[in-house]
Scaffold this motif. Structure first.
Motif, PDB file in Angstrom:
ATOM      1  N   LEU A 129       0.901  -1.253   0.072  1.00  0.00           N
ATOM      2  CA  LEU A 129      -0.024  -0.049   0.090  1.00  0.00           C
ATOM      3  C   LEU A 129       0.972   1.211   0.075  1.00  0.00           C
ATOM      4  N   LEU A 130       1.881   1.536   1.021  1.00  0.00           N
ATOM      5  CA  LEU A 130       2.852   2.355   0.851  1.00  0.00           C
ATOM      6  C   LEU A 130       3.579   2.594  -0.309  1.00  0.00           C
ATOM      7  N   VAL A 131       4.244   1.648  -0.617  1.00  0.00           N
ATOM      8  CA  VAL A 131       5.011   1.740  -2.149  1.00  0.00           C
ATOM      9  C   VAL A 131       4.203   2.124  -3.097  1.00  0.00           C
ATOM     10  N   ILE A 132       3.132   1.437  -3.483  1.00  0.00           N
ATOM     11  CA  ILE A 132       2.254   1.756  -4.504  1.00  0.00           C
ATOM     12  C   ILE A 132       1.543   3.267  -4.530  1.00  0.00           C
ATOM     13  N   THR A 133       1.131   3.536  -3.425  1.00  0.00           N
ATOM     14  CA  THR A 133       0.660   4.896  -3.143  1.00  0.00           C
ATOM     15  C   THR A 133       1.548   6.004  -3.551  1.00  0.00           C
ATOM     16  N   GLN A 134       3.065   5.901  -3.055  1.00  0.00           N
ATOM     17  CA  GLN A 134       4.029   6.642  -3.241  1.00  0.00           C
ATOM     18  C   GLN A 134       4.435   6.583  -4.650  1.00  0.00           C
ATOM     19  N   LYS A 135       4.380   5.662  -5.118  1.00  0.00           N
ATOM     20  CA  LYS A 135       4.531   5.400  -6.822  1.00  0.00           C
ATOM     21  C   LYS A 135       3.701   6.334  -7.583  1.00  0.00           C
ATOM     22  N   HIS A 136       2.372   6.061  -7.310  1.00  0.00           N
ATOM     23  CA  HIS A 136       1.188   6.654  -7.804  1.00  0.00           C
ATOM     24  C   HIS A 136       1.564   8.320  -7.784  1.00  0.00           C
ATOM     25  N   ILE A 137       1.893   8.781  -6.614  1.00  0.00           N
ATOM     26  CA  ILE A 137       1.613  10.085  -6.285  1.00  0.00           C
ATOM     27  C   ILE A 137       2.852  10.710  -7.124  1.00  0.00           C
ATOM     28  N   ASP A 138       4.224  10.031  -7.297  1.00  0.00           N
ATOM     29  CA  ASP A 138       5.274  10.460  -7.843  1.00  0.00           C
ATOM     30  C   ASP A 138       4.882  10.546  -9.438  1.00  0.00           C
ATOM     31  N   ILE A 139       4.271   9.535  -9.937  1.00  0.00           N
ATOM     32  CA  ILE A 139       3.998   9.598 -11.347  1.00  0.00           C
ATOM     33  C   ILE A 139       2.979  10.730 -11.607  1.00  0.00           C
ATOM     34  N   LEU A 140       1.904  10.831 -10.800  1.00  0.00           N
ATOM     35  CA  LEU A 140       0.740  11.806 -10.869  1.00  0.00           C
ATOM     36  C   LEU A 140       1.531  13.183 -10.940  1.00  0.00           C
ATOM     37  N   GLU A 141       2.512  13.461  -9.942  1.00  0.00           N
ATOM     38  CA  GLU A 141       3.090  14.701  -9.829  1.00  0.00           C
ATOM     39  C   GLU A 141       3.798  14.992 -11.338  1.00  0.00           C
ATOM     40  N   LYS A 142       4.591  14.105 -11.723  1.00  0.00           N
ATOM     41  CA  LYS A 142       5.455  14.419 -13.031  1.00  0.00           C
ATOM     42  C   LYS A 142       4.143  14.626 -14.011  1.00  0.00           C
ATOM     43  N   GLU A 143       3.175  13.914 -14.164  1.00  0.00           N
ATOM     44  CA  GLU A 143       2.169  14.140 -15.303  1.00  0.00           C
ATOM     45  C   GLU A 143       1.535  15.825 -15.093  1.00  0.00           C
ATOM     46  N   ILE A 144       1.129  15.919 -13.860  1.00  0.00           N
ATOM     47  CA  ILE A 144       0.696  17.413 -13.651  1.00  0.00           C
ATOM     48  C   ILE A 144       1.589  18.377 -13.919  1.00  0.00           C
ATOM     49  N   ASN A 145       2.796  18.308 -13.669  1.00  0.00           N
ATOM     50  CA  ASN A 145       3.958  19.288 -13.890  1.00  0.00           C
ATOM     51  C   ASN A 145       4.080  19.466 -15.483  1.00  0.00           C
ATOM     52  N   LYS A 146       3.698  18.167 -16.203  1.00  0.00           N
ATOM     53  CA  LYS A 146       3.786  18.466 -17.570  1.00  0.00           C
ATOM     54  C   LYS A 146       2.748  19.467 -18.258  1.00  0.00           C
ATOM     55  N   ILE A 147       1.537  19.417 -17.417  1.00  0.00           N
ATOM     56  CA  ILE A 147       0.276  20.227 -18.218  1.00  0.00           C
ATOM     57  C   ILE A 147       0.249  21.794 -17.394  1.00  0.00           C
ATOM     58  N   ILE A 148       0.964  21.875 -16.447  1.00  0.00           N
ATOM     59  CA  ILE A 148       1.029  23.318 -15.868  1.00  0.00           C
ATOM     60  C   ILE A 148       2.029  24.059 -16.302  1.00  0.00           C
TER      61      ILE A 148
END
Length: 148
Positions: A129-148
């Motif tokens: 749960l911790l590893v996957i949640t952190q991985k998801h957050i890290d990827i989402l952050e990168k994707e959001i940074n691409k669009i802002i």
């Protein structure tokens, strides 16, 4: 047939929102804002005084949000502020007797509930749960940074 990703995302976002609502309602029941609740939680978790900077870093709240929540907690008589040792501007925050009582009645029981919820997961599930949640957050952050 694979479930469309938009439906999986909707279910994930609803689950995340449900968790936020649980904490929001708990804070409301304690008579404090969400930010104030997390500051009380953090101050207890640290086991000693905290500075405003430490609280901002711990919970990723804007300094204005932290400042407002701290002022509200102080006004309610739950915390007190003192200048940090060897500082002219950094303040440390401590629980008052009333604040300690709130911690005993609301924060500690919640932490025990959180612990029990995690203990009902086996160690592998907790770690995943911790590893996957952190991985998801890290990827989402990168994707959001691409669009802002």
């Amino acid at each position: 047939m694979e479930t469309p990703i938009i439906l999986v995302l909707a279910a994930f976002n609803r689950a995340h929102k449900r968790m936020n609502v649980l904490y929001h309602n708990y804070a409301k029941d304690a008579g404090i804002s969400d930010a104030a609740f997390w500051l009380m939680y953090s101050l207890y978790e640290k086991g000693g005084p905290c500075t405003q900077t430490e609280l901002c870093e711990a919970w990723l709240f804007a300094p204005q949000t932290i400042n407002s929540a701290l002022k509200s907690l102080e006004k309610q008589g739950l915390i007190t502020m003192e200048l940090a040792p060897n500082s002219r501007k950094n303040k440390q925050f401590f629980f008052t007797g009333t604040g300690e009582q709130l911690v005993k009645e609301k924060i500690i029981p919640l932490i025990h509930a959180e612990e029990q919820s995690f203990l009902r997961l086996n160690e592998q599930e907790r770690n995943a749960l911790l590893v996957i949640t952190q991985k998801h957050i890290d990827i989402l952050e990168k994707e959001i940074n691409k669009i802002i």
